[in-house]
Structure formats: C-alpha cells, structure tokens
Design a protein around this motif. Structure first.
Motif, PDB file in Angstrom:
ATOM      1  N   HIS A 125       0.843  -1.204   0.000  1.00 46.39           N
ATOM      2  CA  HIS A 125       0.000   0.000   0.000  1.00 46.39           C
ATOM      3  C   HIS A 125       0.880   1.258   0.000  1.00 46.39           C
ATOM      4  O   HIS A 125       0.652   2.191  -0.781  1.00 46.39           O
ATOM      5  N   HIS A 170      -6.368   6.328   7.399  1.00 49.68           N
ATOM      6  CA  HIS A 170      -6.839   5.309   6.454  1.00 49.68           C
ATOM      7  C   HIS A 170      -8.223   4.845   6.888  1.00 49.68           C
ATOM      8  O   HIS A 170      -8.371   3.776   7.476  1.00 49.68           O
ATOM      9  N   TYR A 210      -3.604  11.149   2.816  1.00 50.61           N
ATOM     10  CA  TYR A 210      -4.020  11.176   1.422  1.00 50.61           C
ATOM     11  C   TYR A 210      -5.545  11.152   1.341  1.00 50.61           C
ATOM     12  O   TYR A 210      -6.229  10.818   2.305  1.00 50.61           O
ATOM     13  N   HIS A 230       1.499   4.393  -2.910  1.00 48.04           N
ATOM     14  CA  HIS A 230       1.495   5.858  -2.812  1.00 48.04           C
ATOM     15  C   HIS A 230       2.669   6.443  -3.604  1.00 48.04           C
ATOM     16  O   HIS A 230       2.561   7.531  -4.166  1.00 48.04           O
ATOM     17  N   GLU A 277      -6.080   6.596  -1.358  1.00 47.38           N
ATOM     18  CA  GLU A 277      -6.019   5.401  -0.508  1.00 47.38           C
ATOM     19  C   GLU A 277      -6.485   4.164  -1.272  1.00 47.38           C
ATOM     20  O   GLU A 277      -5.865   3.098  -1.193  1.00 47.38           O
TER      21      GLU A 277
HETATM   22 ZN   LIG Z   1      -2.299   5.218   2.591  1.00 44.72          ZN
END
Ligand SMILES: [Zn+2]
Length: 259
Positions: free
Chosen positions: A128, A237, A188, A132, A193
């Motif tokens: 993850h 998140h 973000y 980004h 995400e």
């Molecule tokens: Zn993230």
C-alpha cells in the motif's frame, strides 16, 4: 523550479501552460495534475525525514528489522522498484502505523508489525505504501494544495482540490510534528487510498504473497479500531470494512483469488 517560483508563477499566470497539461502516470494510466517532479518533492521531505529519525527511536531488534526489510524488498520487487535506493526505518513504538515520505523513505512502527499475523499482511501494508509512491500521490497532493493556495480554484482543479483537501483536516493531528510541519506526510485522499490499496495488492500478487491477507488485515484494523486504543493508521486510512470489501472485489475481478 522552486516552490516559491511555482506559487508566484501561478499567481502571475505565467505557469498556466504548465498547469493545463496533465501528466499520465505510467503505473496507473491515470491523468494527474502535477506542478513538480519527484526530485523536488523528495528534497522538500529531506528535513522532515531526518527530524523524524532523530526524534523517534528505531528498533534494536534485528529479527524485527530483518523481517520488515525482507518483506519490503520482496514487495518492492513486485512493484518493480527494487533497483532503487530505499531508506526503511523501523520505529520502536506501539503506534499501529506506517507511512512513506517522498524520496523513497519508508517508516514502519513496531506496533503495526505486531498487529500483523503473518508476512502477507505486512506485505499488504508495505505494498500500500509503495502504491502511494508509484501513484505519485505526494506530488499530486502538494500540487493541488499549491494551486489551491495560489487561488486557482477553477475547473478541474477546483474539483480535485475539494476532493483532496477536504480529507486532511481532522487526521493531521495523528501524525508527527515534524512531518506535519513540513507538510509532506499529510493524509491522502480517499481516492489515493483506494488506488494505493489496489496497487498494493498487485505488488503482493507479483511478489507471490497471499493477496487474501490484505482483506484480513483490514478486518484486524477494524477490530482494533473498536478497542480501547484505535490504530493511528485508521485516522489516516478510514473506512476499514468498506476497504476490505472493495479489496475483496478487486482481488476477485483480477482473478488473483476467489473470496
Ligand atoms: Zn495510505
């Protein structure tokens, strides 16, 4: 071009031709509004990263450090980024969190490694974060913020800005002082995400990890969020159950697994 020059240029209208041409990200095929390159964003994060490393103790547990590095290296290979230089720090605190800073800087807290039940779940966290980077989310977010602060709120930029900027407010306090001060690890947006989630699963799959564990990770996050001490990762998140469901659908759609 320096940040000041860009802002001044936007305000004066001299950067407009630059603004009107969006860049297509080769990793995602998505068109992005970018006012700066990766190198400039990286240099803006340099001070924040060294502050963070000097203010937060790193683990002396070599087994833990090796575990994180091994999973990172394998996941980065799945992202075809293993040939690059990465600075991976394993911080020795209970925080259930991980982050990536521009300039290939990855921070992982002991707390999130203890939440994970296996390396597949840790790969899901790290994939993850890699997403980004390959999604160029930091440069995109900072470009939007810059344009917004310079008063350019017209057309597609206004749409992007409201989407990107509206997500930041409440979550900023969950992040470290130095990082927030420099504005480089702000949360973000939801779109970023979800894109990072999908890219992360792609990298897990490429690396041979069990992608189904990414769904399990979000279930663990959800359970933790209902406990006495919500995971910091959650504040940046959000919506764990919905993200678990979207990941499950993506995994099925890509044919990585049936679940
Ligand atoms: Zn993230």
């Amino acid at each position: 071009m320096s940040r000041r020059a860009i802002i001044t240029g936007i305000a004066a209208g001299s950067v407009l031709p630059f603004v009107s041409s969006c860049t297509t990200n080769p990793e995602t095929g998505r068109s992005q509004f970018l006012l700066m390159g990766d190198a400039e964003v990286a240099s803006m994060a340099t001070a924040a990263w060294s502050d963070m490393k000097s203010q937060t103790p790193q683990t002396s547990n070599s087994a833990l450090r090796n575990r994180v590095l091994n999973v990172w290296n394998r996941t980065a290979k799945g992202a075809k980024r293993d040939h690059e230089q990465w600075d991976v720090a394993v911080f020795d605190t209970d925080d259930v969190n991980a982050f990536v800073m521009p300039g290939n800087r990855v921070g992982v807290y002991r707390g999130i490694t203890e939440l994970t039940e296996n390396d597949d779940q840790l790969s899901s966290v790290l994939g993850h974060e890699a997403g980004h980077v390959t999604g160029r989310h930091a440069a995109e977010r900072m470009s939007v913020q810059m344009a917004a602060s310079a008063g350019m709120m017209a057309g597609q930029i206004a749409v992007a800005s409201s989407e990107e900027l509206s997500k930041y407010g409440s979550a900023i306090g969950a992040l470290g002082g130095a990082a927030v001060q420099f504005g480089v690890v702000l949360p973000y947006s939801r779109n970023h995400e979800l894109e990072a989630d999908r890219l992360g699963v792609d990298y897990m799959h490429n690396a041979g990890y069990d992608v189904r564990q990414s769904v399990r990770l979000w279930e663990l996050m959800d359970a933790q969020s209902k406990g006495q001490r919500p995971a910091e990762f959650m504040s940046t998140h959000p919506d764990p159950t919905r993200r678990a469901e979207e990941l499950r659908q993506y995994i099925n759609a890509r044919g990585y697994a049936m679940m």
